[in-house]
Enzyme design. Structure first.
Site, PDB file in Angstrom:
ATOM      1  CD  GLU A 189      19.134   4.498  43.688  1.00 30.99           C
ATOM      2  OE1 GLU A 189      18.858   4.097  44.814  1.00 30.99           O
ATOM      3  OE2 GLU A 189      20.147   4.141  43.058  1.00 30.99           O
ATOM      4  CG  ASP A 242      21.378   3.371  46.616  1.00 30.44           C
ATOM      5  OD1 ASP A 242      22.276   3.075  45.808  1.00 30.44           O
ATOM      6  OD2 ASP A 242      21.150   4.543  46.972  1.00 30.44           O
ATOM      7  CG  ASP A 283      18.393   1.941  50.884  1.00 34.31           C
ATOM      8  OD1 ASP A 283      17.667   1.850  49.867  1.00 34.31           O
ATOM      9  OD2 ASP A 283      19.021   2.966  51.157  1.00 34.31           O
ATOM     10  CD  GLU A 320      13.003   5.960  50.424  1.00 32.65           C
ATOM     11  OE1 GLU A 320      12.081   6.577  49.849  1.00 32.65           O
ATOM     12  OE2 GLU A 320      12.931   5.593  51.606  1.00 32.65           O
ATOM     13  CE1 TYR A 328      23.301   3.722  49.285  1.00 30.36           C
ATOM     14  CE2 TYR A 328      22.570   2.231  51.018  1.00 30.36           C
ATOM     15  CZ  TYR A 328      22.307   3.247  50.116  1.00 30.36           C
ATOM     16  OH  TYR A 328      21.054   3.805  50.064  1.00 30.36           O
ATOM     17  NE  ARG A 383      20.959   8.374  52.054  1.00 30.95           N
ATOM     18  CZ  ARG A 383      21.424   8.849  50.914  1.00 30.95           C
ATOM     19  NH1 ARG A 383      21.894   8.012  50.012  1.00 30.95           N
ATOM     20  NH2 ARG A 383      21.429  10.141  50.656  1.00 30.95           N
ATOM     21  CG  HIS A 414      23.384  -2.277  53.912  1.00 29.68           C
ATOM     22  ND1 HIS A 414      22.635  -1.167  54.218  1.00 29.68           N
ATOM     23  CD2 HIS A 414      22.721  -2.895  52.915  1.00 29.68           C
ATOM     24  CE1 HIS A 414      21.578  -1.125  53.436  1.00 29.68           C
ATOM     25  NE2 HIS A 414      21.602  -2.160  52.647  1.00 29.68           N
TER      26      HIS A 414
END
Length: 484
Positions: free
Chosen positions: A8, A95, A97, A99, A329, A331, A376
């Site tokens: 990203e 990432d 997740d 998103e 990470y 989040r 996670h």
């Protein structure tokens, strides 16, 4: 094999490129490269005839989203397309997740790699050489379920936000948005405001006496008059302000009257002393929400500032000629810690504090939320044996403060509970209105345990240990106290 790796952010790309070496080109997508149209100018000409086009969601055909490449992302899309030419493999390293999965899927839809090009998804929880090499060695396909989950959330944001946001512009402030989350927050704010307006405040009084015992001074508070307890803050409904508990509601003139009598009354006698041992358990490791809360309490950071700093620590810090991520990470709603990290933390605890601070078995934590993404990890240092003072020269003040917070919490969660002793003392003095009963409570720390490393809400655990103790002087039942 020639490989294109897409992440990203450019900071992450810079860090990862150092670990992969020859044959790999690492580029950033700068977040999402496709999204729903933000304005009428973004809508393709052939779609403007549809009533739903401005919404960006086809409400007439099963809520099909209308995706466009925003003008500010077209240059980067061209860069990615050019870079993909001639590559035999594309690794999508966004990432792990919903998103991140969605970003990878959109990149795949836009690039449209030719037949024969291997396209894989790689994921990692920390940006370290070991984690990146492990990720490259075990790629997977894009998870369509995660993509659909993010797409559903984005559509809901648009369906709710486009109707509610204009209300906020008129009633609150311009440029605010309200999607699936904020719309609920607006509702809660309205409900809370109605409660605030209907709240009836109440005033109650109490008395505090400073007394002298044989072994020291003691401050005590009035608890009961003639055997009937006084109301306190817990005796009132926090929503309405109405009295809920029974008891004497002491007013100012009554308090003054009791004060006058108690000042000259004798004897003040200890009628009860209770001592009970107790334990305080170590805190759980950080997830996103608790990190934001604690950083606000201790460091006065906003949630946005906390996440910005955490992002920089995660993506990589230049240290002695090499970039490496310092935390996992950020989040996450998981409380899981990797076995390697737990083992390192236990070694640090034994070295810094002694083996008596180590539990026989590692402390384990599990998220209560059923929807938590347990794949996670909790937020922790990538290497717990890397102490804050070891990296201080590479970090700015705010980065160091947040890293220190995360490091201490991770170490503390693997330590033994604190052993405390709680003491309650009751004393009475006779008056014409009945015996006045005063009470005092104290706590002493018999063994600091995890408090030696971390005290919630405090910057300095060593200094705070004294502040957490309220040690009462040793008194005996029947002992006469002098009113100071």
């Amino acid at each position: 094999m020639s490989t294109l790796v897409i992440v990203e952010s450019p900071a992450k790309a810079k860090t990862i490129s150092q670990y992969l070496g020859h044959g790999y080109e690492v580029l950033a997508s700068y977040g999402h490269i496709r999204d729903l149209p933000e304005s009428a100018d973004d809508i393709p000409a052939d779609m403007k005839k549809h009533k739903w086009a401005k919404l960006g969601v086809n409400v007439e055909e099963d809520f099909e989203p209308l995706y466009i490449v925003p003008s500010d992302k077209k240059r980067q899309v061209d860069t990615l397309k050019k870079a993909s030419v001639g590559k035999t493999r594309i690794l999508l390293a966004t990432d792990e997740d919903r998103e991140g999965e969605s970003i990878s899927w959109h990149i795949l839809q836009v690039l449209k790699p030719k037949k024969g090009v291997e396209v894989k998804r790689i994921v990692f929880h920390e940006i370290t050489p070991e984690a990146i090499q492990d990720a490259v060695a075990s790629p997977r396909a894009v998870d369509e379920n995660l993509v659909k989950a993010q797409e559903t959330r984005r559509i809901l944001d648009r369906l709710y936000g486009y109707s509610l946001s204009p209300v906020l512009w008129k009633k609150v402030a311009p440029r605010l948005s309200a999607g699936r989350v904020q719309s609920v927050a607006v509702r809660l704010t309205v409900m809370r405001e109605r409660e605030r307006r209907s709240f009836v405040s109440a005033t109650y009084w109490d008395l505090e006496a400073d007394l002298k015992a044989k072994n020291g001074s003691i401050s005590m508070k009035l608890q009961a008059v003639g055997g009937e307890r006084l109301v306190s803050g817990t005796s009132f409904d926090p929503t309405t302000g109405k009295q809920t508990g029974k008891g004497i509601w002491l007013q100012g003139n009554q308090a003054e009257s009791l004060k006058e009598e108690a000042t000259s009354a004798k004897p003040w006698k200890v009628v009860s002393v209770e001592t009970n041992p107790g334990t305080e358990r170590p805190p759980v490791p950080f997830m996103t929400s608790t990190l934001q809360q604690e950083a606000n309490r201790k460091l006065k950071f906003t949630s946005k500032r906390t996440m910005q700093i955490a992002q920089s620590l995660y993506e990589g810090i230049e240290m002695g000629g090499q970039r490496e991520g310092l935390i996992t990470y950020m989040r996450t709603d998981s409380l899981h810690l990797a076995d390697r990290a737990v083992a390192e933390a236990r070694t640090v605890i034994a070295d810094l504090y002694g083996k008596e601070y180590l539990p026989a078995k590692p402390n384990t934590f599990k998220t209560k939320n059923k929807g938590a993404q347990e794949a996670h990890e909790a937020i922790r240092p990538t290497h717990p044996d890397r102490r804050p003072q070891d990296v201080a020269k590479y970090l700015d003040r705010d980065q160091l403060a947040l890293y220190d917070l995360i490091w201490k919490r991770t170490i503390a969660c693997q330590m033994v509970p604190a052993q405390v002793e709680r003491t309650t003392v009751l004393a009475e003095v006779p008056t014409s209105q009945g015996n006045l009963q005063f009470h005092a409570s104290g706590k002493s720390i018999r063994f600091a345990g995890f408090l030696r490393a971390y005290v919630e809400g405090s910057d300095d655990p060593d200094a705070e240990l004294d502040g957490r103790e309220k040690i009462l002087p040793v008194v005996e039942v029947g002992e006469v106290l002098d009113l100071k």
